[in-house]
Design a protein around this motif. Structure first.
Motif, PDB file in Angstrom:
ATOM      1  N   VAL A  86      89.634  48.308  -3.771  1.00  0.00           N
ATOM      2  CA  VAL A  86      88.966  47.074  -3.770  1.00  0.00           C
ATOM      3  C   VAL A  86      87.414  47.381  -3.868  1.00  0.00           C
ATOM      4  O   VAL A  86      87.053  48.428  -3.138  1.00  0.00           O
ATOM      5  N   GLN A  88      83.136  46.753  -4.365  1.00  0.00           N
ATOM      6  CA  GLN A  88      82.144  45.755  -4.174  1.00  0.00           C
ATOM      7  C   GLN A  88      82.160  44.540  -4.985  1.00  0.00           C
ATOM      8  O   GLN A  88      81.946  43.320  -4.561  1.00  0.00           O
ATOM      9  N   HIS A  89      82.380  44.879  -6.403  1.00  0.00           N
ATOM     10  CA  HIS A  89      82.041  43.658  -7.339  1.00  0.00           C
ATOM     11  C   HIS A  89      83.485  43.169  -7.808  1.00  0.00           C
ATOM     12  O   HIS A  89      83.512  42.938  -8.994  1.00  0.00           O
ATOM     13  N   PHE A  90      84.404  43.125  -6.897  1.00  0.00           N
ATOM     14  CA  PHE A  90      85.703  42.626  -7.310  1.00  0.00           C
ATOM     15  C   PHE A  90      86.269  42.986  -8.822  1.00  0.00           C
ATOM     16  O   PHE A  90      87.668  43.178  -8.709  1.00  0.00           O
ATOM     17  N   LYS A 146      86.907  35.348  -4.454  1.00  0.00           N
ATOM     18  CA  LYS A 146      87.200  36.588  -5.423  1.00  0.00           C
ATOM     19  C   LYS A 146      87.551  37.675  -4.948  1.00  0.00           C
ATOM     20  O   LYS A 146      88.837  38.334  -5.319  1.00  0.00           O
ATOM     21  N   GLN A 147      87.054  38.220  -3.711  1.00  0.00           N
ATOM     22  CA  GLN A 147      87.274  39.362  -3.131  1.00  0.00           C
ATOM     23  C   GLN A 147      88.821  39.279  -2.460  1.00  0.00           C
ATOM     24  O   GLN A 147      89.467  40.227  -2.708  1.00  0.00           O
ATOM     25  N   ALA A 150      91.010  39.867  -5.230  1.00  0.00           N
ATOM     26  CA  ALA A 150      90.997  41.251  -5.531  1.00  0.00           C
ATOM     27  C   ALA A 150      91.896  42.263  -4.619  1.00  0.00           C
ATOM     28  O   ALA A 150      92.750  43.029  -5.169  1.00  0.00           O
ATOM     29  N   PRO A 167      83.628  46.329   0.586  1.00  0.00           N
ATOM     30  CA  PRO A 167      84.313  45.013   0.016  1.00  0.00           C
ATOM     31  C   PRO A 167      83.326  43.739   0.401  1.00  0.00           C
ATOM     32  O   PRO A 167      83.607  42.728  -0.301  1.00  0.00           O
ATOM     33  N   THR A 168      82.550  43.773   1.344  1.00  0.00           N
ATOM     34  CA  THR A 168      81.821  42.452   1.673  1.00  0.00           C
ATOM     35  C   THR A 168      80.279  42.686   1.242  1.00  0.00           C
ATOM     36  O   THR A 168      79.445  41.666   1.756  1.00  0.00           O
ATOM     37  N   VAL A 179      86.954  37.871   4.397  1.00  0.00           N
ATOM     38  CA  VAL A 179      87.374  38.994   3.772  1.00  0.00           C
ATOM     39  C   VAL A 179      87.734  40.092   4.839  1.00  0.00           C
ATOM     40  O   VAL A 179      88.734  40.738   4.911  1.00  0.00           O
TER      41      VAL A 179
END
Ligand code: ADP
Ligand code: MG
Length: 244
Positions: A86, A88-90, A146-147, A150, A167-168, A179
């Motif tokens: 996963v 950072q930017h999905f 979105k995350q 993902a 991821p956040t 998340v």
């Protein structure tokens, strides 16, 4: 002893003249949550990318689930089925709905039949709290949603290991919690996880071990209490003073 899921031994990686990973070694046991911290540019993303064979190492060995991986010989896609990632930017497919994003790889890479893939995708959407969004497109979702999609998409391949690279970090602060909460559920279910994050609350609460990188080296590792309260390396102290 718990089964070792990831073994990284003396891994080196350069980009041209830039020596980005210097003799890095770590082991991750089954169901362990390892949080990787360190200043920007220290090599955290590169290390994760090497674990998923998005980058090919120059030297050393990587063993996944007891199998030493030689990307020149192995089918790398097969290894990636075991190791979800996963970003950072999905990186969702913008022209596909949430459901289509999730079933894409199981159907086309793993050759799961469509009905089963959809059934599993819906279970995963329930898990990340987004069943009502299955027909939405990524640009109709918040960053946190979105995350979570993902994460569901990565889980759709039924990986044994999940890697999270900040991821956040791209999320508005009020969306970080949703998340992290999905990640906590995963950890509690026993997923083996390596997480790069600046969320020290998550590290304190969920990490079995914190690994600190500086300038391409792993400079120390230990349980979160030890790393946060009695870091042995001056660089760790300096990093923590900025993020805590
Ligand atoms: P971190 O995730 O800890 O911020 P990275 O692993 O992204 O660190 O980067 C480590 C170093 O490697 C940085 O100096 C970065 O500029 C460099 N780097 C990363 N990827 C590449 C690449 N594909 N080509 C050249 N240099 C890269
Ligand atoms: Mg990074």
């Amino acid at each position: 002893m718990k089964e070792t899921m990831i073994e990284v031994k003396n891994v080196n990686k350069s980009f041209g003249n830039l020596h980005v990973l210097k003799d890095c070694s770590i082991e991750v046991a089954k169901s362990e949550v390892v949080v990787l911290i360190g200043a920007s540019g220290s090599g955290k993303s590169t290390l994760l990318r090497c674990l998923n064979f998005l980058e090919i190492i120059d030297g050393g060995t990587i063993t996944i689930s007891g199998k030493k991986i030689d990307p020149k010989k192995e089918n790398v896609n097969h290894i990636r089925e075991q190791v979800g990632m996963v970003f950072q930017h999905f990186n969702l497919f913008p022209h596909m709905t949430v459901l289509e994003n999730i079933i894409e790889a199981p159907i086309h890479v793993k050759k799961v039949n469509k009905k089963q893939a959809i059934e599993h995708a819906r279970q995963l959407l329930i898990k990340v709290g987004l069943l009502d969004k299955e027909n939405a497109y990524p640009d109709q979702l918040s960053g946190g949603q979105k995350q979570r999609v993902a994460i569901a998409r990565a889980l759709a391949m039924k990986p044994d290991i999940m890697l999270f690279d900040e991821p956040t970090s791209a999320l508005d602060p009020e969306l970080v919690g949703e998340v992290l909460s999905v990640m906590k559920d995963l950890a509690m279910e026993g997923m083996t996880m390596v997480v790069v994050t600046h969320e020290m609350g998550f590290a304190r609460e969920m990490a079995d071990r914190v690994v600190v990188m500086h300038n391409g080296n792993i400079i120390e590792e230990g349980p979160p209490d030890q790393i946060f309260q009695q870091p042995s390396h001056e660089r760790t102290q300096r990093f923590l003073s900025k993020v805590l």
